[in-house]
Structure formats: structure tokens, C-alpha cells
Scaffold this motif. Sequence first.
Motif, PDB file in Angstrom:
ATOM      1  N   ALA A 128      -6.934  88.285 -49.267  1.00 27.97           N
ATOM      2  CA  ALA A 128      -6.677  87.338 -50.350  1.00 27.97           C
ATOM      3  C   ALA A 128      -7.581  87.655 -51.540  1.00 27.97           C
ATOM      4  CB  ALA A 128      -6.918  85.908 -49.875  1.00 27.97           C
ATOM      5  N   ARG A 129      -7.146  87.226 -52.707  1.00 31.23           N
ATOM      6  CA  ARG A 129      -7.940  87.451 -53.907  1.00 31.23           C
ATOM      7  C   ARG A 129      -9.002  86.377 -54.084  1.00 31.23           C
ATOM      8  NH1 ARG A 129      -2.780  88.732 -54.840  1.00 31.23           N
ATOM      9  NH2 ARG A 129      -2.261  86.581 -55.402  1.00 31.23           N
ATOM     10  N   THR A 130      -8.914  85.331 -53.308  1.00 29.86           N
ATOM     11  CA  THR A 130      -9.850  84.225 -53.471  1.00 29.86           C
ATOM     12  C   THR A 130     -10.079  83.551 -52.126  1.00 29.86           C
ATOM     13  OG1 THR A 130     -10.171  82.077 -54.527  1.00 29.86           O
ATOM     14  CG2 THR A 130      -7.919  82.704 -54.058  1.00 29.86           C
ATOM     15  N   ARG A 131     -11.207  82.842 -52.006  1.00 29.11           N
ATOM     16  CA  ARG A 131     -11.486  82.064 -50.805  1.00 29.11           C
ATOM     17  C   ARG A 131     -11.143  80.593 -51.012  1.00 29.11           C
ATOM     18  NH1 ARG A 131     -14.113  83.648 -46.623  1.00 29.11           N
ATOM     19  NH2 ARG A 131     -15.030  81.582 -46.289  1.00 29.11           N
ATOM     20  N   SER A 132     -10.372  80.302 -52.032  1.00 29.29           N
ATOM     21  CA  SER A 132      -9.996  78.921 -52.302  1.00 29.29           C
ATOM     22  C   SER A 132      -8.983  78.455 -51.259  1.00 29.29           C
ATOM     23  CB  SER A 132      -9.398  78.804 -53.701  1.00 29.29           C
ATOM     24  OG  SER A 132      -8.241  79.622 -53.799  1.00 29.29           O
ATOM     25  N   PRO A 133      -8.769  77.131 -51.132  1.00 38.11           N
ATOM     26  CA  PRO A 133      -7.776  76.621 -50.171  1.00 38.11           C
ATOM     27  C   PRO A 133      -6.408  77.258 -50.379  1.00 38.11           C
ATOM     28  CG  PRO A 133      -9.120  74.830 -51.017  1.00 38.11           C
ATOM     29  CD  PRO A 133      -9.481  76.045 -51.823  1.00 38.11           C
ATOM     30  N   LEU A 134      -5.689  77.421 -49.269  1.00 42.17           N
ATOM     31  CA  LEU A 134      -4.398  78.105 -49.312  1.00 42.17           C
ATOM     32  C   LEU A 134      -3.265  77.120 -49.535  1.00 42.17           C
ATOM     33  CD1 LEU A 134      -4.767  80.508 -46.254  1.00 42.17           C
ATOM     34  CD2 LEU A 134      -5.364  80.938 -48.626  1.00 42.17           C
ATOM     35  N   ARG A 135      -2.220  77.628 -50.159  1.00 43.43           N
ATOM     36  CA  ARG A 135      -0.980  76.872 -50.287  1.00 43.43           C
ATOM     37  C   ARG A 135      -0.021  77.351 -49.211  1.00 43.43           C
ATOM     38  NH1 ARG A 135       1.485  78.525 -55.130  1.00 43.43           N
ATOM     39  NH2 ARG A 135       0.262  80.433 -54.874  1.00 43.43           N
ATOM     40  N   PHE A 136       0.424  76.420 -48.386  1.00 44.76           N
ATOM     41  CA  PHE A 136       1.409  76.775 -47.367  1.00 44.76           C
ATOM     42  C   PHE A 136       2.259  75.555 -47.044  1.00 44.76           C
ATOM     43  CE2 PHE A 136      -2.463  75.620 -45.038  1.00 44.76           C
ATOM     44  CZ  PHE A 136      -1.994  74.679 -44.130  1.00 44.76           C
TER      45      PHE A 136
END
Length: 723
Positions: free
Chosen positions: A154-162
Motif C-alpha cells: 500500500a502507499r499509505t498506512r492509513s485506514p483501508l476502504r473496503f
Amino acid sequence: MTGLAEPRTETAVAAGWTGPRAASADMLVLRLAPLPAEILEDLVSPAFRRALAEAGKDDAPPSAGLAGLWPCELERIFEALRALALDARTLWVLDEVRERLARLAATLGNPTEKPGRRFRAAMRLFRYLARVAHKTSPYQRYMGIGICGGEGRARTRSPLRFDLSSRDSLSQEWIAVLRHNHADALGQGERFELAGDLSPEADRLDAELTSLGLTRGALWQTARHRSFRLRPPIDRVFRALAGRSFSLAELTAACRAHGIAEAQAAGLVRSLLDRGLVRRSPAAPGTAEAMLGRAPAPALLARLAADPLLQDVPRLHRDCWVRLHDQPDYDLAGLRDRVCRAVADLSMPSPEHRLLRDLFQALAPPGGGAMPLSRFAEEIQQAGPQLLARLSDPALARRLAAEGLGPGSGHHPFCAHVQPFREDGALRLVLNGTFDEPVWLLARYTQGEGEDAAAMRGHLRGWLARQSALTGERFVGLSRGSEVSSLQRHRGLVDRYLAGFAPPGAAVPLLSPADCRVSLAPGGRRLQVEDGEGGLLRFVNLGSVLPSPAWGLHHWLIHLTAPVAVMRPGLDKGFVGDETLPARHRPREYHGDCVLFRETWYETSQDLLDAVWRGEGEAHLPTVGAMAALARYFRARGMPAQVFVARKPGMDWHASNSMANRHRKPQWIDIANPVCVALLRRILRESRTVMFQEVLPGPADRLARAGGGSHAAELHLEASLTW
């Protein structure tokens, strides 16, 4: 999963050999608990949690403040559980028990109900919720599954959208019961068939007497094998009817045509049915679905409602899919390398394969040579009891672990279940388990016409093809129970099945065992199987139920082409050798940066009951004093407030001899929650010894979801090693 401690001796027998080679493994699947873990962790208010922690610091009686919080806290927990039972997300996940959830919610919401009944309802509801918020079991229908694509970075460790979606279908269990037990109600109950195979001379019928039954909550078709000697003129009657279905009138007419008087024919027909030589043919495939697709007659619905099997199996089967809009920050190559390093060190010659190799060498002609698979299969069946007896001898596993693996030991495709977490800033993996055969735990997700099922079929077929390119072995399928189990259903994974082990109605070629040859591979370390054209074969079990030695020949054929296995735990590993010994603590165990065993505490149930509940009576509701005593007990042993608890396996004969026991699977508990404390007391009363295990990964390492909440997640990795 733990390894034996014996030294390895053959890992460098060839000059310049550097160990097994890890194959490309770009098959990574995310398994997700569909409800956020916070729904249970936040049931207890911070104020009550702080007051209980203070009460657990010393032996003084609970403070008035804790006692004052108690009644309101309990009602608040009841109301929170009731709201969860009625929540749309909960009802979507636990749709198969929707009516039961409604009854539990009604009980919790009725303040005039007896306190004990309300508390029992709370415990039942909590168990349902814990299974979908804190567990990632690969066997449960409601676990979310998503394929991690690309490199998995992933490009970021932010919360994922799923998003979560589902596909519901009539369960295979319902279809099987209708086809086999209600064929007449489906309009096809007048056809019969022979109950087995006729010998070439038609003087013997090898019958398979089958029946449907529930085992550990799952429907299975059980079978008893019997051989019937046929005397004239019955042999001629059966020869005329073999290989087709027939009516009772046709059976009676065949009896008369071969010289049996009409008065005797009717009695003979009844005897053939009663003894099981002739059985009713199941309804044709698709009949049950067509019947239930339109409005069934009230009489049929009443009949089905009275069938005890249909009352205990779910009507619908649900596959839950995770649609990832962001890819989690999992480095697939890095995960593969970490797991493969650990598995390589914890692998050994397969005990089952070694027993089969020894059997083959005892039967092979002088000077070696090949043997037809059909003949070797007969020898395996005859030697089955002796093979199982030798397999249960722990000395065999220890000897093979000490022997180790070397060049030519074979190819080892496997799947691993891991959970990433961070410790001191470094990435670690909890290795929850490995299975020696590939793809089987994902096979059930290949059913259906949807986009998700098609993607899973494509990924799994591609992975199997890459393994074949590495070894030259072509995969041949083995299937069991897919006619009656939704977990065993699969589609489109292999091009051939071994005859006798194909799912019903499979439109793929069958490979006859008579056309296959078993021989020693070059070097003599293992067996190999070839087809009639000299191509190497590897048998693969397809279906999402773990194969068992009780499966007989099916089980042994899987191991016939699988010479490498992950080490089995030692019999003294992780168990209390003497049930009378004091409680024992087992620290967290690492292999490199992989955790093989979580930190665990073993407690004798009676000791814990005496320390916490002595004099408490039989009430379901725990007292403030018991809650404080349990907090002190945990604090004194360095145990966290939130743990998994389960009946200790192995030497506890209660658990070993009752695989259906409800307490053998880990149960998440929070000792600040009175509902959990009551659950713990129930588990202790029905166990001799229990184990408490740390919750790892913790809350900080769960999969955070954009919009709030975090989910317990597990990674399923398909990988392989070659020696």
C-alpha cells in the motif's frame, strides 16, 4: 504450530547444497472477521474497568464505589448486547440465526424477566458476537475473504476502504437431505438401484450402506461396506438390473423372468430392500432447487419442518467477500520469505508417506519396479489398521524429525495462516498454522458464477499451474463429501479426478487407478506416481474440510504423493504432563521473527474455581466479590484482562473423547465483563484443565477501516518449498 526439538542431520548432505528452494507464491488472501472487535471491547465502561482494576490490587473487600456501579453497569451491558442483536450489520452476518437473535434480544429487553434467564440470554448472544468479531476461523461461513492483488504494497498506512458483500445459495446440506430422504415428495421416489458394484462374475455385490447424519454440526453421508454372496438365480436378476435405475415393478418382473415364482417374488423384493442390497435412488440433481424455487405445497413444507436433520442444518449457505478499495501494506515477497524460512526449518519427512514407502518396499518385487496403483490401493486398505497403529506411535515422528530432509526429498506445497503485528517497531508474524496440502481451504470459494468466485478459480488454477511447471507433476483431484457438504463444494480447479474420488456430476475426465503406476523415485527417498503416459502425478484434496485418517484410502492417497510435512507438536509440548501439578506458564515462542506459540497459562479448573467462586453459590450472575477475586488472580499471574480461554487438549480425556465439545475452541473473554466471567465459570465447571492465551495481535495491529472500527484479520498464503 510448534516444532520438535530433535536436531536436524541431513540438511547439508550434498556439497554446496544450501537448503530448500522457495517457489514463487503470489497467492495471498485476506480473511477478515466481519464485525469490528470494538463492539465487545467497549461493552464495559471505563469507570467500571478502573474500579475493578483497583479492587484487584489487594485482598481488601470490594469498595463501595465498585458495588455502587455494579447494577447500572450490568443493565448497560444488557442494553448494549440487545442493540447489537438488532443491529443491521449483525443480522446480515448472522442471518442464519436471525430468529434466535430476535428471541435473545426480547429476553434482554424485558426487565420483568427472571434475572437468571436474562443473564443466560446475554451469554448466548455474547458467544455469537465473539465468533464474528474476534475470530478468523477458515471453516466458518461468515468469515470475509478477499484476494490481495498486485504486489500487496500500500502507499499509505492509513485506514483501508473496503466493502463486505455476500452470495447466498441453497445449502448443499438441504439439497442432500431432500434428494435422499424426500425423493418421493419431489416426485422421483419410485426409482431404485443396486446398493453397490457387482463382481465381474455377478456372484458378489459389494454394497455401500449409506445414511445421512450430523457430526459436529455438519451433515455427512456415512457408509458401511458389506459384501453379499449372490446365488442363482439372484445373480442373474442383478446382472440384468446393474448400472441403471428401476422400479419395484421392474425388479419383480426380473425375478419372475429368472424363474422365481410370483408368490415368492414379492417377499424377496422386500427382503432385498430391508437388507440393503437394493436402495431408493436419490432425486435427480436440480430437482430440489427447482421445487423450492417455486411455491412449495403446504404439505411438503410441513413434512420438511418435521425432519430433524433439516432443523439442524442451515437452509442457506453464505460466502462473504471483502472488496478491497485499498491494498493493505503487506509485502508479499517478504511475507513469503519469512514464512518459508520458518517452515523449512520445521519440516520433516511425512510420517504417512514413510509408512506407505515402507509398505511398498515390502510388497515390491526383488530389484524394485513399479506396481499398479489399483493393487497398491487394495494393499493400503488391507493394511489400514496397522498403518494407523504405527502412525500413532510418537517415536516415528521423532525419528523422522531427527532424520531431516535433504536433496531429492521432494516438493512441499502448503498453505500458511499468519497475522502480522509490530513489536519494538519491527514487523513480526504470528504463524497460526500451516497445512501440508495446497488450495483446499479456499476451494469452496470457487463455486458459483459471480465475479468473486471466478477470480478465486483463476488465481488458484494459476497457482497450481506454476507448481506443475516447477516439478513436472500434474495435479489430480480427490473429493469427498461434496454431495452433502457446502464446505466441500468446489469447481474448476483440476482437469482430472481419480476415478472413485470425483464429486457427483463432475464434467471432467476420470483417471483410472489401474492406469497409474507407483514406484520409488530416483534416489529411493520417496514414492512417485505416474499415469499411463509416464507423466508424474500429484493428488490434491479438494474441499474445505481437513482430511482425517477416518477417511480411509482417500487420506492415504493424499500422502502418497506428499513426501514432506510440517513437524507435529511433541506429545509433551505445551501440555501439563501431570494433571495434579501446579499451573504452568509457557512464554511466547519465536522462530526468527515468527511467533509459533502465543504466551499461555495453564490452570487447573478446580483451583481457579476454589480461588474465585468458593462460597458463591450456583447463581449465573457473578458477584462483585467474585469479579474482584478473579482480577486479583489474573494480576498475581501476570495475565492480561482480555484473553482467549479453552479447555486444554491432549491429556484431558474429556476433551480428547468429545470432539463436539463446545469448549474446545478458544473463547474470547474480558474479565471486567460479568457476562464473560459467567462464561468462564461454565467452561471451568466442564473442564479439568484450561488454557488462557494472550490476544496477539493486539488492537493496534488489527485492520483499521476507513470510517471507524478495526477488524481481526488473518493472511492466507499459498507457498511451496522444494528439496
